[in-house]
Design an enzyme around this catalytic site. Structure first.
Site, short mmCIF file in Angstrom:
data_model
loop_
_atom_site.label_atom_id
_atom_site.label_comp_id
_atom_site.label_asym_id
_atom_site.label_seq_id
_atom_site.Cartn_x
_atom_site.Cartn_y
_atom_site.Cartn_z
CE LYS A 23 -24.20 -8.54 16.68
NZ LYS A 23 -23.41 -8.79 14.89
CG ASN A 24 -21.04 -6.39 16.44
OD1 ASN A 24 -21.65 -6.76 16.34
ND2 ASN A 24 -21.97 -5.21 16.44
CB CYS A 117 -27.81 -9.35 9.14
SG CYS A 117 -27.51 -10.03 11.04
NE ARG A 122 -21.93 -7.03 6.42
CZ ARG A 122 -22.72 -7.18 7.90
NH1 ARG A 122 -23.54 -8.39 8.22
NH2 ARG A 122 -22.33 -7.26 8.70
CG ASP A 305 -25.47 -2.25 13.94
OD1 ASP A 305 -25.93 -2.59 12.73
OD2 ASP A 305 -24.88 -2.62 14.50
NE ARG A 397 -26.68 -14.22 13.40
CZ ARG A 397 -26.07 -13.40 12.38
NH1 ARG A 397 -26.88 -13.13 11.50
NH2 ARG A 397 -24.51 -12.73 12.54
N1 EPU Z 1 -17.16 -1.44 3.89
C1 EPU Z 1 -15.99 -1.50 2.52
N2 EPU Z 1 -15.26 -2.59 2.21
C2 EPU Z 1 -14.51 -2.94 3.26
C3 EPU Z 1 -15.61 -3.50 4.76
C4 EPU Z 1 -16.62 -2.25 4.23
O1 EPU Z 1 -16.51 -0.87 1.85
O2 EPU Z 1 -14.05 -3.54 3.71
C5 EPU Z 1 -18.29 -0.90 3.85
C6 EPU Z 1 -19.40 -1.44 3.87
O3 EPU Z 1 -19.95 -1.90 2.88
C7 EPU Z 1 -20.29 -0.28 4.72
C8 EPU Z 1 -19.18 0.39 5.38
O4 EPU Z 1 -17.41 0.18 5.31
O5 EPU Z 1 -20.11 0.68 4.44
C9 EPU Z 1 -18.21 -0.03 6.89
O6 EPU Z 1 -18.82 -1.65 7.02
P1 EPU Z 1 -18.08 -2.19 8.55
O7 EPU Z 1 -16.65 -2.57 8.19
O8 EPU Z 1 -17.93 -1.21 9.50
O9 EPU Z 1 -18.99 -3.31 8.87
P2 EPU Z 1 -19.01 -4.44 9.23
O10 EPU Z 1 -16.87 -4.41 10.52
O11 EPU Z 1 -19.07 -5.59 8.09
C10 EPU Z 1 -19.87 -4.37 11.71
C11 EPU Z 1 -20.59 -5.11 12.77
C12 EPU Z 1 -21.95 -4.31 11.64
C13 EPU Z 1 -22.59 -3.27 12.02
C14 EPU Z 1 -20.96 -2.22 11.40
C15 EPU Z 1 -21.17 -0.74 11.26
C16 EPU Z 1 -19.65 -6.52 13.11
C17 EPU Z 1 -19.16 -8.26 13.27
N3 EPU Z 1 -20.47 -5.50 12.51
O12 EPU Z 1 -20.19 -4.67 10.24
O13 EPU Z 1 -23.13 -4.45 13.23
O14 EPU Z 1 -23.96 -2.52 11.52
O15 EPU Z 1 -20.27 -2.51 11.64
O16 EPU Z 1 -21.36 -0.05 12.66
O17 EPU Z 1 -19.08 -5.98 14.09
C18 EPU Z 1 -25.10 -6.30 13.79
O18 EPU Z 1 -24.65 -5.89 15.14
O19 EPU Z 1 -26.41 -6.02 13.91
C19 EPU Z 1 -24.42 -5.92 12.74
C20 EPU Z 1 -24.65 -5.78 11.51
#
Ligand code: EPU
Length: 418
Positions: A23-24, A117, A122, A305, A397
């Site tokens: 998915k991601n 979610c 975030r 996750d 999703r």
């Molecule tokens: N963070 C910041 N600033 C930013 C971006 C992130 O502080 O600008 C922090 C977040 O608050 C968090 C950490 O960095 O504490 C990691 O966040 P990350 O950006 O890696 O997460 P994401 O890209 O929003 C993706 C996956 C999530 C998964 C996370 C961590 C996608 C679409 N989503 O989210 O997947 O939990 O990486 O591995 O790729 C899921 O599949 O259920 C899901 C939530």
């Protein structure tokens, strides 16, 4: 649709299951296809709700996106609109990738603050920091990012956290920027590597994906390509948890065992049998799990996750377990639902203390987010009696036909559509 899943638990699941595409990875690869003014064919695409939402957004921007069994044909030649539909953007976190992709393609993007979610704050600060360093002017207006870049130029960008989303978004914009971009402290997750491989297959020049330093040499244009999405590591881990939780014996086909090392290690610590092949994993339940501690980390650590499905497994362990959630500050919303099923869990800040009980019992519960939904399925499968899960839209999703796959393994699960 307000679907519910009804599970009669207590069956040991057995047999083989095939893992769908990640998915991601899929949501980032599809957005990346907007960067090329030709046709991309993306195979092994999971047919999940998030992909459908992204498809609708891409069509609104002028791309032609055709879903055929397991593959999507994206013709981005006609992309001319830079304003993503707000009501769709709010439905998923990955809509943030439209910012990097549209900046790279059109030099401008208007994309709302993404939804997704509810698992903690975030923020987007690292995305903003990276894209600004490349020369984008970004302002927030009425809940939407309005971004303009006459010329994107390579830069060195240090990420304060190894964010998956920021690493990918910066890669998307940087692969058409002038000169070299270096992302320091980049995320190393397999889906980051998959997106880099896809971009390279379109003619981009990205090196170092999978390490903490990614180097991108900008190129003037990207061409069409055919690419197959990597298997979903979180779905793989969910099947691993299900095999152990139901005292079953499941062979998980078409997965990448190498991506699952932290998860296999934790299952073995619990006393479960894990067999690794080249592209399969076999997990067998061997009795009550031993109580252990789990700390979620960036890859290659234990994935956040999978924190929820593994907490369910530990709820029936032979002692007290501790989970520390290091990535998101409120990813324990499902614990209240688990308590309704008899679990004994106390949560203090980012720590969950779980006292193993003999068994869970079935009742009516509600999914609070995608992985919480997956966790409730695990709980329902191992509980005595009947569990009814509402808010199944969250599960849809990220999991493709989950009840169909479960039925093949012998689960008593039905979907009720109202
Ligand atoms: N963070 C910041 N600033 C930013 C971006 C992130 O502080 O600008 C922090 C977040 O608050 C968090 C950490 O960095 O504490 C990691 O966040 P990350 O950006 O890696 O997460 P994401 O890209 O929003 C993706 C996956 C999530 C998964 C996370 C961590 C996608 C679409 N989503 O989210 O997947 O939990 O990486 O591995 O790729 C899921 O599949 O259920 C899901 C939530």
């Amino acid at each position: 649709m307000k679907d519910r899943l009804v599970i009669r638990g207590g069956k040991a699941l057995q047999g083989e299951v095939r893992v769908s595409g990640s998915k991601n990875s899929a949501v980032a690869v599809l957005a990346a296809a907007l960067l090329c003014d030709g046709v991309c064919i993306v195979e092994n695409l999971p047919m999940i709700e998030d992909v459908c939402i992204l498809k609708a957004m891409m069509e609104a921007l002028g791309a032609q996106v055709e879903l055929r069994e397991g593959a999507v044909h994206v013709d981005a030649t006609g992309v001319c609109c830079h304003h993503a539909p707000l009501e769709l953007v709010r439905q998923m976190r990955a809509s943030n990738y439209l910012i990097g992709a549209l900046l790279g393609r059109l030099g401008k993007a208007q994309v709302g603050i993404p939804g997704g979610c509810d698992i903690g704050t975030r923020p987007m600060d690292l995305h903003e920091k990276g894209l600004r360093a490349l020369g984008a002017n970004i302002r927030l207006s009425r809940g939407e990012y309005v971004c303009v870049a006459n010329q994107l130029t390579g830069a060195e960008i240090y990420l304060d956290q190894a964010s998956v989303g920021a690493s990918i978004n910066i890669m998307l914009a940087a692969c058409k920027a002038k000169g070299r971009t270096t992302i320091v402290n980049a995320a190393r997750e397999p889906h980051v590597v998959d997106v880099a491989n896809f971009l390279n297959s379109m003619g981009a020049s990205i090196k170092g994906a999978g390490t903490d330093t990614i180097r991108i040499n900008g190129v003037p244009r990207l061409h069409g390509s055919t690419y197959s999405i990597l298997p979903d590591m979180i779905e793989t881990g969910t099947w691993m948890a299900i095999a152990a939780a139901t005292q079953g014996d499941i062979t998980i086909r078409d997965c990448v065992p190498y991506h699952m090392e932290s998860v296999s290690a934790k299952l073995m610590e619990m006393g479960m049998y894990v067999e690794e092949g080249e592209d399969y994993l076999r997990v067998k339940g061997t009795g009550r799990p031993h109580a252990i501690s789990i700390s979620t980390m960036y890859y290659p650590g234990f994935p956040t996750d999978l924190q929820q499905p593994f907490a369910v497994l530990l709820s029936v362990a032979d002692g007290s377990s501790v989970i520390t959630e290091n990535i998101y500050e409120s990813r324990y919303k499902y614990i209240d639902e688990l308590r309704r099923m008899g679990a004994k869990v106390r949560v203090v800040d980012r720590i969950a203390m779980i006292d193993g009980v003999d068994a869970l019992w079935g009742t009516a519960v509600s999914a609070t987010d995608l992985r919480a939904g997956a966790a409730l399925i695990v709980a329902g499968l191992m509980a005595d009696g009947t569990t009814t899960i509402s808010n199944v839209k969250y599960i849809d999703r990220g999991y493709e036909r989950i009840e169909k796959k479960l039925q093949v393994l012998g689960a008593d699960i039905t979907r009720i559509t109202e």
